[in-house]
Design an enzyme around this catalytic site. Structure first.
Site, mmCIF file in Angstrom:
data_model
loop_
_atom_site.group_PDB
_atom_site.id
_atom_site.type_symbol
_atom_site.label_atom_id
_atom_site.label_comp_id
_atom_site.label_asym_id
_atom_site.label_seq_id
_atom_site.Cartn_x
_atom_site.Cartn_y
_atom_site.Cartn_z
ATOM 1 N N TYR A 85 8.028 7.848 -58.723
ATOM 2 C CA TYR A 85 8.035 6.987 -57.545
ATOM 3 C C TYR A 85 9.476 6.939 -57.033
ATOM 4 O O TYR A 85 10.279 7.811 -57.371
ATOM 5 C CB TYR A 85 7.466 5.616 -57.995
ATOM 6 C CG TYR A 85 7.206 4.632 -56.902
ATOM 7 C CD1 TYR A 85 6.440 4.971 -55.788
ATOM 8 C CD2 TYR A 85 7.733 3.339 -56.977
ATOM 9 C CE1 TYR A 85 6.211 4.044 -54.788
ATOM 10 C CE2 TYR A 85 7.488 2.412 -55.982
ATOM 11 C CZ TYR A 85 6.732 2.773 -54.887
ATOM 12 O OH TYR A 85 6.515 1.861 -53.900
ATOM 13 N N ARG A 139 6.619 8.768 -41.753
ATOM 14 C CA ARG A 139 7.810 7.970 -42.122
ATOM 15 C C ARG A 139 7.769 7.782 -43.624
ATOM 16 O O ARG A 139 7.354 6.756 -44.114
ATOM 17 C CB ARG A 139 7.788 6.631 -41.358
ATOM 18 C CG ARG A 139 9.047 5.829 -41.395
ATOM 19 C CD ARG A 139 9.307 5.159 -42.749
ATOM 20 N NE ARG A 139 8.676 3.884 -42.957
ATOM 21 C CZ ARG A 139 8.251 3.448 -44.156
ATOM 22 N NH1 ARG A 139 8.343 4.196 -45.245
ATOM 23 N NH2 ARG A 139 7.692 2.269 -44.269
ATOM 24 N N LYS A 157 1.917 6.562 -55.545
ATOM 25 C CA LYS A 157 1.359 5.194 -55.440
ATOM 26 C C LYS A 157 0.102 5.087 -56.319
ATOM 27 O O LYS A 157 -0.124 4.065 -56.965
ATOM 28 C CB LYS A 157 0.992 4.883 -53.987
ATOM 29 C CG LYS A 157 2.191 4.818 -53.044
ATOM 30 C CD LYS A 157 2.754 3.431 -52.915
ATOM 31 C CE LYS A 157 3.983 3.418 -52.026
ATOM 32 N NZ LYS A 157 4.644 2.120 -51.936
ATOM 33 N N GLU A 228 -0.222 4.194 -45.841
ATOM 34 C CA GLU A 228 1.122 4.296 -46.412
ATOM 35 C C GLU A 228 2.031 5.139 -45.519
ATOM 36 O O GLU A 228 1.655 6.250 -45.115
ATOM 37 C CB GLU A 228 1.022 4.958 -47.796
ATOM 38 C CG GLU A 228 2.284 4.886 -48.609
ATOM 39 C CD GLU A 228 2.631 3.459 -49.010
ATOM 40 O OE1 GLU A 228 1.753 2.733 -49.511
ATOM 41 O OE2 GLU A 228 3.801 3.061 -48.814
ATOM 42 N N ASP A 229 3.168 4.607 -45.228
ATOM 43 C CA ASP A 229 4.248 5.367 -44.584
ATOM 44 C C ASP A 229 3.831 6.062 -43.295
ATOM 45 O O ASP A 229 4.183 7.233 -43.050
ATOM 46 C CB ASP A 229 4.872 6.346 -45.597
ATOM 47 C CG ASP A 229 5.656 5.590 -46.673
ATOM 48 O OD1 ASP A 229 5.630 4.340 -46.666
ATOM 49 O OD2 ASP A 229 6.291 6.235 -47.519
ATOM 50 N N ASP A 251 0.258 -0.983 -46.734
ATOM 51 C CA ASP A 251 1.169 -1.334 -47.829
ATOM 52 C C ASP A 251 2.552 -1.711 -47.313
ATOM 53 O O ASP A 251 3.176 -2.644 -47.819
ATOM 54 C CB ASP A 251 1.258 -0.110 -48.755
ATOM 55 C CG ASP A 251 2.125 -0.353 -49.961
ATOM 56 O OD1 ASP A 251 2.080 -1.471 -50.494
ATOM 57 O OD2 ASP A 251 2.843 0.571 -50.372
ATOM 58 N N ASP A 252 3.037 -0.989 -46.309
ATOM 59 C CA ASP A 252 4.415 -1.222 -45.841
ATOM 60 C C ASP A 252 4.542 -2.558 -45.122
ATOM 61 O O ASP A 252 5.576 -3.220 -45.208
ATOM 62 C CB ASP A 252 4.861 -0.067 -44.943
ATOM 63 C CG ASP A 252 4.834 1.222 -45.726
ATOM 64 O OD1 ASP A 252 5.649 1.366 -46.637
ATOM 65 O OD2 ASP A 252 3.939 2.055 -45.469
ATOM 66 N N ASN A 398 14.419 2.307 -49.011
ATOM 67 C CA ASN A 398 14.219 3.355 -50.021
ATOM 68 C C ASN A 398 14.455 4.728 -49.408
ATOM 69 O O ASN A 398 14.275 4.883 -48.208
ATOM 70 C CB ASN A 398 12.766 3.312 -50.533
ATOM 71 C CG ASN A 398 12.471 2.047 -51.292
ATOM 72 O OD1 ASN A 398 13.259 1.614 -52.094
ATOM 73 N ND2 ASN A 398 11.337 1.440 -50.997
HETATM 74 N N1 LIG Z 1 11.096 -2.217 -50.771
HETATM 75 C C1 LIG Z 1 9.895 -1.906 -50.355
HETATM 76 O O1 LIG Z 1 8.877 -2.184 -51.012
HETATM 77 C C2 LIG Z 1 9.728 -1.206 -49.067
HETATM 78 C C3 LIG Z 1 10.793 -0.663 -48.418
HETATM 79 N N2 LIG Z 1 10.609 -0.033 -47.234
HETATM 80 C C4 LIG Z 1 11.776 0.597 -46.646
HETATM 81 O O2 LIG Z 1 12.103 -0.022 -45.442
HETATM 82 C C5 LIG Z 1 12.782 0.905 -44.636
HETATM 83 C C6 LIG Z 1 12.301 0.744 -43.218
HETATM 84 O O3 LIG Z 1 10.942 1.098 -43.082
HETATM 85 P P1 LIG Z 1 10.200 0.926 -41.660
HETATM 86 O O4 LIG Z 1 10.304 -0.483 -41.215
HETATM 87 O O5 LIG Z 1 8.854 1.461 -41.748
HETATM 88 O O6 LIG Z 1 11.097 1.906 -40.798
HETATM 89 P P2 LIG Z 1 11.476 1.899 -39.284
HETATM 90 O O7 LIG Z 1 12.221 3.165 -39.052
HETATM 91 O O8 LIG Z 1 10.302 1.588 -38.460
HETATM 92 O O9 LIG Z 1 12.478 0.662 -39.146
HETATM 93 C C7 LIG Z 1 13.846 0.734 -39.347
HETATM 94 C C8 LIG Z 1 14.457 -0.444 -38.613
HETATM 95 O O10 LIG Z 1 15.847 -0.426 -38.895
HETATM 96 C C9 LIG Z 1 16.548 -0.483 -37.667
HETATM 97 N N3 LIG Z 1 17.813 0.212 -37.736
HETATM 98 C C10 LIG Z 1 18.040 1.533 -37.856
HETATM 99 N N4 LIG Z 1 19.359 1.779 -37.775
HETATM 100 C C11 LIG Z 1 19.959 0.584 -37.594
HETATM 101 C C12 LIG Z 1 21.294 0.165 -37.385
HETATM 102 N N5 LIG Z 1 22.272 1.038 -37.331
HETATM 103 N N6 LIG Z 1 21.551 -1.140 -37.241
HETATM 104 C C13 LIG Z 1 20.567 -2.038 -37.274
HETATM 105 N N7 LIG Z 1 19.270 -1.719 -37.429
HETATM 106 C C14 LIG Z 1 18.985 -0.408 -37.581
HETATM 107 C C15 LIG Z 1 15.642 0.211 -36.655
HETATM 108 O O11 LIG Z 1 16.039 -0.174 -35.347
HETATM 109 P P3 LIG Z 1 15.265 0.332 -34.022
HETATM 110 O O12 LIG Z 1 13.964 -0.429 -34.049
HETATM 111 O O13 LIG Z 1 16.166 -0.091 -32.925
HETATM 112 O O14 LIG Z 1 15.101 1.787 -34.174
HETATM 113 C C16 LIG Z 1 14.293 -0.353 -37.097
HETATM 114 O O15 LIG Z 1 14.087 -1.623 -36.562
HETATM 115 C C17 LIG Z 1 12.545 2.280 -45.268
HETATM 116 O O16 LIG Z 1 13.709 2.705 -45.927
HETATM 117 C C18 LIG Z 1 11.480 2.036 -46.277
HETATM 118 O O17 LIG Z 1 11.628 2.863 -47.403
HETATM 119 C C19 LIG Z 1 9.404 0.042 -46.630
HETATM 120 C C20 LIG Z 1 8.296 -0.477 -47.232
HETATM 121 C C21 LIG Z 1 8.375 -1.077 -48.538
HETATM 122 C C1 LIG Z 2 8.103 1.339 -51.083
HETATM 123 C C2 LIG Z 2 7.526 1.822 -49.850
HETATM 124 O O1 LIG Z 2 6.336 1.689 -49.633
HETATM 125 C C3 LIG Z 2 8.380 2.434 -48.879
HETATM 126 O O2 LIG Z 2 9.586 2.490 -49.072
HETATM 127 O O3 LIG Z 2 7.842 2.894 -47.870
HETATM 128 MG MG LIG Z 3 5.699 2.842 -48.021
#
Ligand SMILES: NC(=O)C1=CN([C@@H]2O[C@H](COP(=O)(O)OP(=O)(O)OC[C@H]3O[C@@H](n4cnc5c(N)ncnc54)[C@H](OP(=O)(O)O)[C@@H]3O)[C@@H](O)[C@H]2O)C=CC1
Ligand SMILES: CC(=O)C(=O)O
Ligand SMILES: [Mg+2]
Length: 549
Positions: A85, A139, A157, A228-229, A251-252, A398
């Site tokens: 993972y 993603r 997963k 997922e993703d 999940d996200d 991540n």
């Molecule tokens: N810990 C966990 O269990 C999980 C972690 N994650 C992690 O969360 C992260 C984001 O996922 P997701 O929301 O789907 O991805 P997205 O790409 O949809 O979201 C990323 C966000 O970060 C913002 N961003 C990017 N660059 C900057 C910057 N320079 N300054 C400020 N904000 C910025 C983007 O802005 P803009 O909207 O303007 O592009 C967007 O709002 C991933 O790394 C994923 O692995 C996800 C799910 C579970």
């Molecule tokens: C953990 C997870 O689901 C993610 O980073 O997208």
């Molecule tokens: Mg995910």
């Protein structure tokens, strides 16, 4: 001799078919035993030079001997989960076309449109399939559009479902929807395993997804689909579109929301105990406003609602930031999913620098879901430390290469006062002679239990309150010793115990809302229900004991 031993001997006819003149016996050595063999596997694993080679080794082991693989995984979770993972699964996805060896899951491609049912019917387990993790590769973690290379995230997963909640391996169905990719380097890569086309427009994708979801339920009547993703727009879109029609969740958005709510409840208690600040006065700043950021922000409103606050008051404690800065309602062309938390109480010049935003908001908690490595720089972390005796800092992106701040830096820059949880794992560290353990705020703590509870209750839908109750059960699962050493999540070795508790909470909530179909569970007392749930968990049989001669 047992059946299993028989199958280890190459049959004569096979040897003949392979064109070999002598029969090579494949009988395990008489003194082979499970304990030694697990140790042998561990030695082989540790001899690999890179994490990716370890991933390939484990995937081969699963293919050769699934029982041994899961036995090995359960006995060595701390070492193996970071390979199967996050973070290593990120490398596996990025390189999947090059490390591919054999089919490991199901690809459903745009070219299958019109005959998706037939493709699904090729899955060997058929109606025994209960849980499917479905990605479209658009993603993967924070790594962007990896196209058909995304399959390992579904596989990883599902391994956690099996290890963490005892789902039977044959009931799991990993799927990657191959809808093309917009990543140029894959389209030019001669070894790329997916469709060589860009992603479809919304209308084409909707038509595909509608057929896919309908076919899934026809072919696998008991299936729970975990999205997922998917890229953020589609993640929200398909959750809204299907959540009341099919057994599914995202999940996200939902899993991450629940896991962070759970860790935040425990973190806020620790922080308030140090500062004396009432829980209702915490303020949370989200750095990143994608599917994960907004999903978590919405779920964290329940934290304030639990303090007796109204929805408006809860929303008011939450600030969101994207790549353009603090999100305000007066911004032109604001995406739909960002509108809910957009601030209406700020009218100055745009705030774009994180330090300026923190100075304006004065948050008690800073949560990163941005995919921006080291975004929580020294000045950011020190500022959080000046504002709070015990700042809550959760870099949740991540894999670890995209973490907003490393554990070591967060500890040093706050003189050990940080309350920390990250998306990917960090090792514990010594600070001024004290052993500090980081939390892992990752949906892996929650989705196995949500899935198990949904499946056992036969819930028609995964409701918001089922997800919230899962979070409550996780936050309440800390043992006294874990509370004493300041953990915000329970230790991973207890994952099955925790998943059972989460599953019970999910079942009870499904019953309260009347969405459960397995109504026999309604009459079970809590202590009987938890035993029932545990009794349903699959464990690998003691394989080598059974095959000894
Ligand atoms: N810990 C966990 O269990 C999980 C972690 N994650 C992690 O969360 C992260 C984001 O996922 P997701 O929301 O789907 O991805 P997205 O790409 O949809 O979201 C990323 C966000 O970060 C913002 N961003 C990017 N660059 C900057 C910057 N320079 N300054 C400020 N904000 C910025 C983007 O802005 P803009 O909207 O303007 O592009 C967007 O709002 C991933 O790394 C994923 O692995 C996800 C799910 C579970
Ligand atoms: C953990 C997870 O689901 C993610 O980073 O997208
Ligand atoms: Mg995910």
């Amino acid at each position: 001799m047992t059946l299993a031993t028989l199958s280890l001997i190459t049959p004569k006819s096979n040897a003949a078919a392979m064109g070999t003149s002598t029969i090579v016996p494949k009988i395990p050595p008489p003194h082979l035993n499970g304990t030694d063999h697990r140790q042998r596997c561990l030695t082989q694993l540790r001899s690999k030079a890179t994490s990716l080679e370890k991933y390939i080794f484990l995937s081969g082991l699963k293919e050769r001997d699934a029982n041994l693989f899961y036995e090995f995984l359960l006995a060595n979770m701390f070492e193996l989960i970071p390979i199967l993972y996050t973070p290593t699964v990120g490398d596996a996805c990025s390189n999947y076309s090059h490390i591919w060896r054999r089919p490991e899951g199901l690809y459903v491609s745009l070219e299958h449109k019109g005959r998706i049912r037939d493709v699904l019917r090729t899955w060997p387990a058929g109606i025994a399939s209960h849980i499917s993790v479905v990605t479209d590769g658009s993603r993967i973690l924070g790594l962007g559009d990896l196209g058909a290379n995304g399959l390992p995230i579904s596989i990883g997963k599902l391994d956690l479902y099996i290890a963490g909640a005892g789902l039977r391996p044959t009931s799991t169905l990993p799927i990657c929807l191959d809808l093309g990719t917009n990543t140029e380097r894959f389209l030019k890569d001669p070894l790329y395993i997916g469709l060589r086309r860009s992603r479809p427009n919304i209308a084409e994708m909707d038509a595909f997804m509608d057929e896919f979801m309908e076919a899934m339920t026809d072919v696998f009547p008991k299936i729970l689909v975990q999205f997922e993703d998917f890229s953020t727009d589609n993640a929200f879109r398909y959750l809204d579109r299907y959540r009341h029609r099919y057994q599914c969740f995202n999940d996200d958005i939902q899993g991450t929301g629940a896991v962070v709510l759970s860790g935040f409840i425990n973190a806020a208690r620790l922080s308030s105990a140090a500062s004396g600040l009432p829980l209702s006065e915490h303020k949370i700043l989200f750095f990143g406003a994608g599917s994960a950021g907004i999903g978590v922000a919405k779920q964290l409103m329940s934290f304030f609602r639990l303090q007796g606050m109204s929805e408006e008051e809860a929303k008011d404690r939450i600030y969101t930031v994207d790549s353009k800065g603090l999100i305000t309602a007066d911004r032109d062309g604001l995406q739909e999913h960002k509108k809910f938390f957009a601030r209406t109480d700020y009218s100055g010049p745009s705030l774009t620098k994180l330090v300026d935003i923190i100075n304006y908001v004065q948050p008690t908690a800073l949560l990163g879901l941005s995919t921006l490595r080291n975004a929580f720089s020294e000045d950011v972390v020190r500022l959080m430390s000046n504002l709070n005796k015990r700042p809550i800092i959760f870099p949740l992106s991540n894999p670890v290469s995209l973490s907003e701040v490393d554990f070591l830096d967060a500890v040093n820059w706050t003189n050990g006062q940080v309350i920390f949880a990250s998306g990917s794992p960090y090792p514990p560290m010594l600070h001024n002679g004290v052993n500090l353990e980081p939390g892992q705020g990752n949906n892996m703590y929650i989705f196995p239990g949500i899935g198990l509870g949904t499946i056992l209750s036969g819930a028609k839908h995964v409701t918001d309150d089922m997800v919230t109750q899962a979070a409550m059960a996780l936050s309440a699962a800390l043992e006294d010793e874990e509370v004493r050493v300041g953990l915000v999540y329970p230790r991973l070795v207890r994952i099955r115990e925790i998943s059972a508790r989460i599953a019970c909470a999910v079942i009870r909530q499904a019953q309260d809302e009347g969405v459960d179909r397995n109504i026999l569970l309604r009459s079970l007392k809590d202590d009987v229900l938890i035993e029932y749930v545990k009794s349903k968990m699959w464990s690998p049989p003691a394989y080598y004991a059974a095959t000894r001669m």
